[in-house]
Scaffold this active site. Structure first.
Site, mmCIF file in Angstrom:
data_model
loop_
_atom_site.group_PDB
_atom_site.id
_atom_site.type_symbol
_atom_site.label_atom_id
_atom_site.label_comp_id
_atom_site.label_asym_id
_atom_site.label_seq_id
_atom_site.Cartn_x
_atom_site.Cartn_y
_atom_site.Cartn_z
ATOM 1 N N HIS A 191 -14.544 -25.408 32.413
ATOM 2 C CA HIS A 191 -14.804 -26.107 33.989
ATOM 3 C C HIS A 191 -15.890 -25.381 34.683
ATOM 4 O O HIS A 191 -16.043 -24.161 34.535
ATOM 5 C CB HIS A 191 -13.609 -25.945 34.626
ATOM 6 C CG HIS A 191 -13.603 -26.108 36.195
ATOM 7 N ND1 HIS A 191 -13.656 -24.724 36.875
ATOM 8 C CD2 HIS A 191 -13.807 -27.170 37.044
ATOM 9 C CE1 HIS A 191 -13.715 -25.270 38.174
ATOM 10 N NE2 HIS A 191 -14.138 -26.481 38.398
ATOM 11 N N ARG A 200 -21.177 -25.438 44.714
ATOM 12 C CA ARG A 200 -21.043 -26.470 45.885
ATOM 13 C C ARG A 200 -21.510 -25.579 47.133
ATOM 14 O O ARG A 200 -21.730 -24.370 47.152
ATOM 15 C CB ARG A 200 -19.615 -26.771 46.174
ATOM 16 C CG ARG A 200 -18.487 -25.544 46.153
ATOM 17 C CD ARG A 200 -17.235 -25.894 46.033
ATOM 18 N NE ARG A 200 -16.276 -24.698 45.977
ATOM 19 C CZ ARG A 200 -15.882 -23.895 45.260
ATOM 20 N NH1 ARG A 200 -16.231 -24.176 43.934
ATOM 21 N NH2 ARG A 200 -15.296 -22.735 45.259
ATOM 22 N N HIS A 208 -18.318 -14.253 28.739
ATOM 23 C CA HIS A 208 -18.282 -13.380 30.015
ATOM 24 C C HIS A 208 -19.603 -12.552 30.059
ATOM 25 O O HIS A 208 -19.844 -12.021 31.463
ATOM 26 C CB HIS A 208 -17.083 -12.220 29.972
ATOM 27 C CG HIS A 208 -15.663 -12.937 30.365
ATOM 28 N ND1 HIS A 208 -15.573 -12.770 31.893
ATOM 29 C CD2 HIS A 208 -14.994 -13.472 29.811
ATOM 30 C CE1 HIS A 208 -14.330 -13.571 31.864
ATOM 31 N NE2 HIS A 208 -13.952 -13.864 30.621
ATOM 32 N N HIS A 264 3.798 -20.755 39.012
ATOM 33 C CA HIS A 264 4.990 -21.265 38.372
ATOM 34 C C HIS A 264 5.265 -21.000 37.034
ATOM 35 O O HIS A 264 6.512 -21.319 36.631
ATOM 36 C CB HIS A 264 5.272 -22.865 38.842
ATOM 37 C CG HIS A 264 4.066 -23.634 38.213
ATOM 38 N ND1 HIS A 264 2.938 -23.709 38.348
ATOM 39 C CD2 HIS A 264 4.261 -24.702 37.241
ATOM 40 C CE1 HIS A 264 2.263 -24.549 37.635
ATOM 41 N NE2 HIS A 264 3.155 -25.145 36.774
ATOM 42 N N ARG A 316 -12.587 -39.698 47.130
ATOM 43 C CA ARG A 316 -12.534 -40.836 46.008
ATOM 44 C C ARG A 316 -11.684 -40.388 44.847
ATOM 45 O O ARG A 316 -12.099 -39.212 44.002
ATOM 46 C CB ARG A 316 -13.837 -41.497 45.275
ATOM 47 C CG ARG A 316 -13.930 -42.419 44.512
ATOM 48 C CD ARG A 316 -15.323 -43.058 44.335
ATOM 49 N NE ARG A 316 -15.406 -43.959 43.477
ATOM 50 C CZ ARG A 316 -15.395 -44.126 41.991
ATOM 51 N NH1 ARG A 316 -15.350 -42.776 41.350
ATOM 52 N NH2 ARG A 316 -15.537 -45.138 41.203
#
Length: 318
Positions: free
Chosen positions: A107, A111, A162, A192, A277
């Site tokens: 991923h 931004r 890395h 969790h 969206r």
């Protein structure tokens, strides 16, 4: 200095093109389908999806530039100064789900966010100049990073990943890599499950401390480092033989990816709560996944090694 939104937009559109072209070349068979969309409240984007490629079972690379008049409560709970301001958010976000279990999922996201100085309700023609006593200055920041989620761990891959991340950000200050690496480990943690999502990488948000030009340069360095970090790993692992056992474990571990994105990921929650969206926001989810009950890898197995060695925070670059 006034942030240059046009320059940010040009860079992000170019980055999306570069990454899609490289992934298409690496796959050798798959192609990206493009979906250009608009948002009723303002802005839009272009989502690109590769499905059922030879190497990438699903790869999504999305660009968005969206605008709004009021942020959702989740975005202003800890930043009350943002309430009531018109805003814009630009970014490129990608998630890659390879077919071969020996190739890790990855991923990346870069931004930019800006809340303009005029409140959304201010009548047209009555706004005072930004920074004047009657109108606050814009609030802006960059964010981004990339992380790696292996199903079968290889030290060579974790180290090279890395080190590429370290080399991208170190020119902007020696303290940034340790800080961003730790932030990545802390962010991509499934509370969790009490598990790391993967081997980490880089993560930063609300970043403006170097001023616009250098903060933008840092973000470009991160975006440009993704392919040099990830593509060599894909090339090393994509032809590794595998069977039903490895595939089943991959699909089981993909479930953790889904759990994180739907329960903890701030970008997913912001997108859904701000009227984004849905199809583009959820393009990060894998095409196939399993949730088997209480899986316990056999001691000494490669699956057990993932938990014992690779899902433990560590300074791999060091």
């Amino acid at each position: 200095m006034t942030p240059d939104l046009a320059a940010v937009r040009r860079y992000l559109l170019g980055l999306q093109d570069t990454i899609c072209n490289a992934l298409t070349e690496e796959d050798g068979a798959g192609t990206f389908k493009e979906d250009v969309w608009t948002r009723a409240e303002g802005g839009g984007g272009r989502s690109r999806i590769m499905a059922e490629g030879a190497v990438f079972e699903k790869a999504g690379v999305g660009f968005s530039h969206v605008k709004g008049n009021k942020l959702p409560p989740s975005a202003t709970a800890n930043r009350p100064e943002l309430a009531g301001r018109p805003w814009e958010a630009l970014g490129v976000s990608l998630v890659i789900h390879p077919r071969n279990p020996y190739v890790p999922t990855s991923h990346a996201n870069v931004r930019f966010f800006i809340a303009h100085g005029a409140p959304a309700a201010e009548p047209p023609g009555r706004a005072e100049p930004a920074g004047s006593p009657g109108r606050p200055s814009p609030i802006w920041w960059f964010g981004g990073g990339f992380d790696l989620t292996p199903y079968y761990g290889f030290e060579e891959d974790a180290v090279s990943w890395h080190r590429t991340a370290r080399d991208a950000v170190t020119p902007f200050g020696p303290a940034l890599h340790p800080r961003f690496r730790q932030a990545c480990d802390e962010y991509f943690y499934l509370k969790h499950r009490r598990e790391q999502r993967g081997v980490g990488g880089l993560f930063y948000d609300d970043f403006n401390e170097l001023g616009f030009d250098q903060s933008f340069a840092l973000t470009r360095a991160v975006g440009d480092a993704f392919l040099p970090a990830y593509r060599p790993i894909v090339a090393r692992r994509k032809a590794t033989p595998y069977g039903d056992r490895e595939r089943r474990f991959q699909l089981y571990r993909r479930g953790r990816y889904v759990e994180f994105n739907l329960v903890w990921d701030r970008g997913t929650l912001f997108g859904l709560q701000s009227g984004g969206r849905t199809e583009s926001i959820l393009m990060s989810l894998p095409p196939l996944v399993r949730w088997d009950y209480d899986v316990q890898p056999a001691p000494g197995s490669p699956e057990a090694k993932l938990y014992e060695v690779f899902l433990q925070p560590r300074d791999w670059a060091g």
